[in-house]
Scaffold this active site. Sequence first.
Site, short mmCIF file in Angstrom:
data_model
loop_
_atom_site.label_atom_id
_atom_site.label_comp_id
_atom_site.label_asym_id
_atom_site.label_seq_id
_atom_site.Cartn_x
_atom_site.Cartn_y
_atom_site.Cartn_z
N ALA A 113 24.58 3.60 -14.31
CA ALA A 113 25.04 4.40 -15.44
C ALA A 113 25.35 5.82 -14.99
O ALA A 113 24.72 6.34 -14.08
CB ALA A 113 23.97 4.44 -16.52
N ASP A 114 26.34 6.43 -15.65
CA ASP A 114 26.58 7.85 -15.43
C ASP A 114 26.04 8.59 -16.65
O ASP A 114 25.48 7.98 -17.56
CB ASP A 114 28.05 8.15 -15.16
CG ASP A 114 28.98 7.74 -16.30
OD1 ASP A 114 28.52 7.62 -17.46
OD2 ASP A 114 30.18 7.54 -16.04
N SER A 115 26.20 9.89 -16.68
CA SER A 115 25.61 10.67 -17.78
C SER A 115 26.22 10.29 -19.13
O SER A 115 25.51 10.27 -20.14
CB SER A 115 25.76 12.17 -17.52
OG SER A 115 27.11 12.51 -17.35
N ASP A 138 27.41 7.26 -19.93
CA ASP A 138 26.81 5.96 -20.27
C ASP A 138 25.42 6.15 -20.85
O ASP A 138 25.06 5.51 -21.84
CB ASP A 138 26.68 5.08 -19.02
CG ASP A 138 28.01 4.62 -18.45
OD1 ASP A 138 28.96 4.44 -19.23
OD2 ASP A 138 28.08 4.44 -17.22
N LEU A 139 24.65 7.02 -20.24
CA LEU A 139 23.28 7.25 -20.69
C LEU A 139 23.27 7.86 -22.09
O LEU A 139 22.48 7.45 -22.95
CB LEU A 139 22.55 8.16 -19.70
CG LEU A 139 21.05 8.28 -19.86
CD1 LEU A 139 20.36 6.93 -19.90
CD2 LEU A 139 20.47 9.14 -18.75
#
Length: 80
Positions: A34-36, A38-39
């Site tokens: 996940a990237d930021s 996605d989070l």
Amino acid sequence: MTLEEKIIEIIVDQLEVTAEECVPEASFINDLGADSLDLAELLLEMEDTFDVEISTEDLKKIRKIQDVIDYLKVRNVTWD
């Protein structure tokens, strides 16, 4: 379905990973890719699903699946 199972279901759907990858110690970024963004989207979905508000300060502390489980349990969130 337990709270943990529902959390994993959301993670699988949002991050397009397998349930087998969703072990409690899995890091959203390092293990699940996940990237930021996605989070942020994942945690917004958690807020909507469990009717809880996650503060900005708390967002910074959530890095692993277990962090989400613990966060929700401390707030007495249940899922039946």
